[in-house]
Design an enzyme around this catalytic site. Structure first.
Site, PDB file in Angstrom:
ATOM      1  N   HIS A 199       3.990  77.860   0.964  1.00  0.00           N
ATOM      2  CA  HIS A 199       3.470  78.592   2.115  1.00  0.00           C
ATOM      3  C   HIS A 199       2.154  77.943   2.517  1.00  0.00           C
ATOM      4  O   HIS A 199       1.294  77.680   1.664  1.00  0.00           O
ATOM      5  CB  HIS A 199       3.164  80.054   1.746  1.00  0.00           C
ATOM      6  CG  HIS A 199       4.352  80.864   1.348  1.00  0.00           C
ATOM      7  ND1 HIS A 199       4.953  81.781   2.185  1.00  0.00           N
ATOM      8  CD2 HIS A 199       5.039  80.924   0.179  1.00  0.00           C
ATOM      9  CE1 HIS A 199       5.955  82.371   1.553  1.00  0.00           C
ATOM     10  NE2 HIS A 199       6.028  81.871   0.331  1.00  0.00           N
ATOM     11  N   GLU A 219      11.309  84.964  -3.535  1.00  0.00           N
ATOM     12  CA  GLU A 219      12.529  85.594  -3.000  1.00  0.00           C
ATOM     13  C   GLU A 219      13.595  84.582  -2.620  1.00  0.00           C
ATOM     14  O   GLU A 219      14.784  84.858  -2.742  1.00  0.00           O
ATOM     15  CB  GLU A 219      12.185  86.452  -1.781  1.00  0.00           C
ATOM     16  CG  GLU A 219      11.341  87.666  -2.131  1.00  0.00           C
ATOM     17  CD  GLU A 219      10.956  88.458  -0.891  1.00  0.00           C
ATOM     18  OE1 GLU A 219      11.814  88.657  -0.028  1.00  0.00           O
ATOM     19  OE2 GLU A 219       9.793  88.860  -0.800  1.00  0.00           O
ATOM     20  N   ASN A 239       5.235  80.606  -4.673  1.00  0.00           N
ATOM     21  CA  ASN A 239       5.687  81.657  -5.584  1.00  0.00           C
ATOM     22  C   ASN A 239       6.802  81.095  -6.451  1.00  0.00           C
ATOM     23  O   ASN A 239       7.700  80.418  -5.955  1.00  0.00           O
ATOM     24  CB  ASN A 239       6.193  82.873  -4.794  1.00  0.00           C
ATOM     25  CG  ASN A 239       5.084  83.555  -4.026  1.00  0.00           C
ATOM     26  OD1 ASN A 239       3.997  83.738  -4.551  1.00  0.00           O
ATOM     27  ND2 ASN A 239       5.343  83.923  -2.786  1.00  0.00           N
ATOM     28  N   HIS A 275       9.502  76.257  -1.842  1.00  0.00           N
ATOM     29  CA  HIS A 275       8.766  76.253  -0.569  1.00  0.00           C
ATOM     30  C   HIS A 275       7.295  76.472  -0.851  1.00  0.00           C
ATOM     31  O   HIS A 275       6.923  77.251  -1.723  1.00  0.00           O
ATOM     32  CB  HIS A 275       9.288  77.318   0.392  1.00  0.00           C
ATOM     33  CG  HIS A 275       9.460  78.681  -0.200  1.00  0.00           C
ATOM     34  ND1 HIS A 275      10.521  78.991  -1.026  1.00  0.00           N
ATOM     35  CD2 HIS A 275       8.718  79.796  -0.108  1.00  0.00           C
ATOM     36  CE1 HIS A 275      10.426  80.250  -1.396  1.00  0.00           C
ATOM     37  NE2 HIS A 275       9.334  80.769  -0.874  1.00  0.00           N
TER      38      HIS A 275
HETATM   39  P1  AMP Z   1       8.853  83.799  -1.198  1.00  0.00           P
HETATM   40  O1  AMP Z   1       8.578  85.249  -1.471  1.00  0.00           O
HETATM   41  O2  AMP Z   1       7.739  82.920  -1.639  1.00  0.00           O
HETATM   42  O3  AMP Z   1      10.204  83.374  -1.726  1.00  0.00           O
HETATM   43  O4  AMP Z   1       8.852  83.669   0.379  1.00  0.00           O
HETATM   44  C1  AMP Z   1       9.996  83.593   1.169  1.00  0.00           C
HETATM   45  C2  AMP Z   1       9.510  83.528   2.600  1.00  0.00           C
HETATM   46  O5  AMP Z   1      10.592  83.112   3.392  1.00  0.00           O
HETATM   47  C3  AMP Z   1       9.019  84.866   3.165  1.00  0.00           C
HETATM   48  O6  AMP Z   1       7.665  84.704   3.602  1.00  0.00           O
HETATM   49  C4  AMP Z   1       9.981  85.131   4.324  1.00  0.00           C
HETATM   50  O7  AMP Z   1       9.358  85.754   5.436  1.00  0.00           O
HETATM   51  C5  AMP Z   1      10.481  83.737   4.645  1.00  0.00           C
HETATM   52  N1  AMP Z   1      11.782  83.674   5.267  1.00  0.00           N
HETATM   53  C6  AMP Z   1      12.937  84.258   4.846  1.00  0.00           C
HETATM   54  N2  AMP Z   1      13.954  83.953   5.667  1.00  0.00           N
HETATM   55  C7  AMP Z   1      13.442  83.136   6.614  1.00  0.00           C
HETATM   56  C8  AMP Z   1      13.991  82.473   7.755  1.00  0.00           C
HETATM   57  N3  AMP Z   1      15.277  82.597   8.076  1.00  0.00           N
HETATM   58  N4  AMP Z   1      13.176  81.723   8.520  1.00  0.00           N
HETATM   59  C9  AMP Z   1      11.867  81.599   8.215  1.00  0.00           C
HETATM   60  N5  AMP Z   1      11.289  82.194   7.158  1.00  0.00           N
HETATM   61  C10 AMP Z   1      12.062  82.955   6.367  1.00  0.00           C
END
Ligand code: AMP
Length: 126
Positions: free
Chosen positions: A113, A106, A98, A111
């Site tokens: 996925h 977010e 994303n 990152h």
């Molecule tokens: P995005 O919307 O692509 O930015 O995804 C952020 C991802 O980070 C989401 O799937 C969250 O569940 C994951 N996430 C947020 N905080 C943590 C954390 N402390 N450990 C593992 N995953 C996280």
């Protein structure tokens, strides 16, 4: 949901930077010179792993514009390595990055996925 503002510089206090520094715990899957991988805290599939570069890059856009060839190669190889280590290529899996507001990003540290472990349904919901 707060999404990433692409006009802002890298925030060294984002949650994934804290995970990289060992300040916040995670369920680690893999680490090498260029990349780090851990289980997503809120899995959206039977296997949901996040692979991040160790360098300070906000998004795929930032990374692809500024990272060195070694960082790019290392990151791409790490994503493939983690998928193989998890046995995902046999039945298939999905990669997703994303980027920014429209992408719904977010966390402001690049990152990828990695989803797998079962049929993943349509590419985009809704
Ligand atoms: P995005 O919307 O692509 O930015 O995804 C952020 C991802 O980070 C989401 O799937 C969250 O569940 C994951 N996430 C947020 N905080 C943590 C954390 N402390 N450990 C593992 N995953 C996280």
């Amino acid at each position: 949901m707060t999404t990433v503002d692409p006009s802002k510089p890298y925030d060294p206090d984002n949650i994934f930077a804290k995970i990289l520094r060992g300040e916040v715990p995670c369920n680690k899957v893999y680490e090498d010179d260029h990349a780090f991988a851990f289980h997503d805290i809120n899995p959206q599939a039977p296997v949901h792993i996040l692979v991040i570069p160790k360098g300070e890059y906000v998004s795929w856009d930032d990374f692809s514009a500024k990272a060195s060839d070694a960082e790019m190669a290392g990151f791409v190889k790490a994503v493939g390595h983690v998928a193989r280590e998890q046995g995902l290529p046999v039945r298939g899996y999905r990669l997703l990055a994303n980027i920014g507001r429209n992408g719904g990003q977010e966390v402001p540290h690049l990152h990828v996925h990695l989803f797998g472990g079962g049929p993943l349904g349509p590419m985009l919901a809704g």
